[in-house]
Design an enzyme around this catalytic site. Sequence first.
Site: not given
Length: 398
Positions: A250, A148, A144, A210, A212-213, A281
Site C-alpha cells: 500500500k 496504528f 485521522n 501511513s 501517522n507512524t 493511502n
Amino acid sequence: MTALSKLKSKMRSLFLVTTGAGVFFAGFNLLKGKDKFYDDFLMPLARKCPPETSHRLAVLGCKYKLFTGPKNEDPSILSTPFFNKQLKNPIGIAAGFDKQGEAIEGLDKIGFGLVEIGSVTPEAQPGNPTPRVFLLDSDQAIINRYGFNSEGHRVVFDRISDLKKGNNFKGILGINLGKNKTSPNALDDYVKGVNLFGPIADYLVINVSSPNTPGLRDLQGKQDLENLLTGVIEARNKLPVNNGVPVFVKIAPDLTKKDIEDISSVVLKGKCKVDGLIVSNTTIDKSKVSDAELAKEAGGLSGAPLKSKSTQLIAQMYAQTKGKIPIIGVGGVFSGSDAFEKIEAGASYVQLYTAFVYHGPPIVTKIKTELADILVEKGYKSVSEVVGKNYKKYLNNN
C-alpha cells in the site's frame, strides 16, 4: 385518581407509545436499508457523537450484524477473478475501518466483495493521543491520525481463527500489516505478520504509507523498499501453508515522479516482486480542505478531496508497471461513476472507507448498482474488460 396523577399517567403512556414508535421506525429502516433514512437521519445523528465514538459504534453495528445486506445477489457482470478465487463484486472495505478484525462477517453481509482489516501491529499499542479523528462534512472527508492503534497480532489472529472455525465467512479477507511505532526493525515486524497471518489470509498488505507512524513512509524509498520486500517475499514463500498468498504493497499518494519510477521498478523485480498494489493511502496534502482550521490538523486526509490524486496515481502506476500487477484503487469513491473511473484508470478492484462513514451501508449497494449500470450502458461484459482501458486520460488528472 387526581387530575395530576391522570396527567402523569397519560404522559407516561404517550412517552411509551412515541418511544416504541421511534424504535420501530428506526428498526424497520435499518432492516430495509433505506438510503434516505441513513442520509437524513441515522448518519447525521451519528455525526453528533465524537468522531472516534461514532466510528466505534459503526464497527459494533457491523460486528453484531445490525445492518442488512442487499436483498438480491449482485449482478453477474460485477463478478471478477481475484487470483485463484472469484469475487462477487470488486468493491471492498478499506483497512482502517475494522482495525481489529471484529466485524468481518457483518461487513461481508452488507455486500462488500472483499474485506480488509487492520493495520495490525505485532504488539498491542494505543496509537496517538485523542482527539485523532476529524470529520470535514462540507468536504465529505476525514482527517485521522490514529497511528496504528492495534490490539496486536495474537488477539486479532485468535479472533480470525475463531471466525474461520465457525465456517460462516466465505468471503475474501485481506490482512493489512503495520509496524510498531518504537520497533527498531521494520522488516522483523512485517515478517512476523506474514508468518502468523499468511496461512489464514486471502491476501496480505504491507502498509508502508501511513503518515501517522514516524519514519514509515521512508520505507517507500528504493533501497529500503527493496530490502523490506525481499525479506517479506522470502518469508511468504517459506510458509508451510498457503505459501502462495498474494502480497500487496500500500503506497502513499504524495509521491514524486522519481518515487513512482523507483517503486514500480522494485515491485516488479524478481526477488521482491509483489502480487499487487493498493493505491492509495491518505494524503498529507490538505490544499483542497475548505475549513482552514481543520486543515491545520495533523494526519492523513481521505474522502472526496483525495479522489483525483489517487486516480491519477493509479493511472501512473498502471503505466509504469505496464498493467503487470493488479491494483486496488482507493480514495474518494462515493458513486459507481467514481469506481468506474478508478477501474478505467487501471484498478482491478476498488475500496472505500469515507463514503461508508458518511452514508452508511446503503452506499455499498448504490455503488454496485450504479457500476453495473455503467458497464451495461457502455457495452462491457465484465469488470476485467475495463481495467486500464483509458488510463492515459487520467495521467495528468488534476
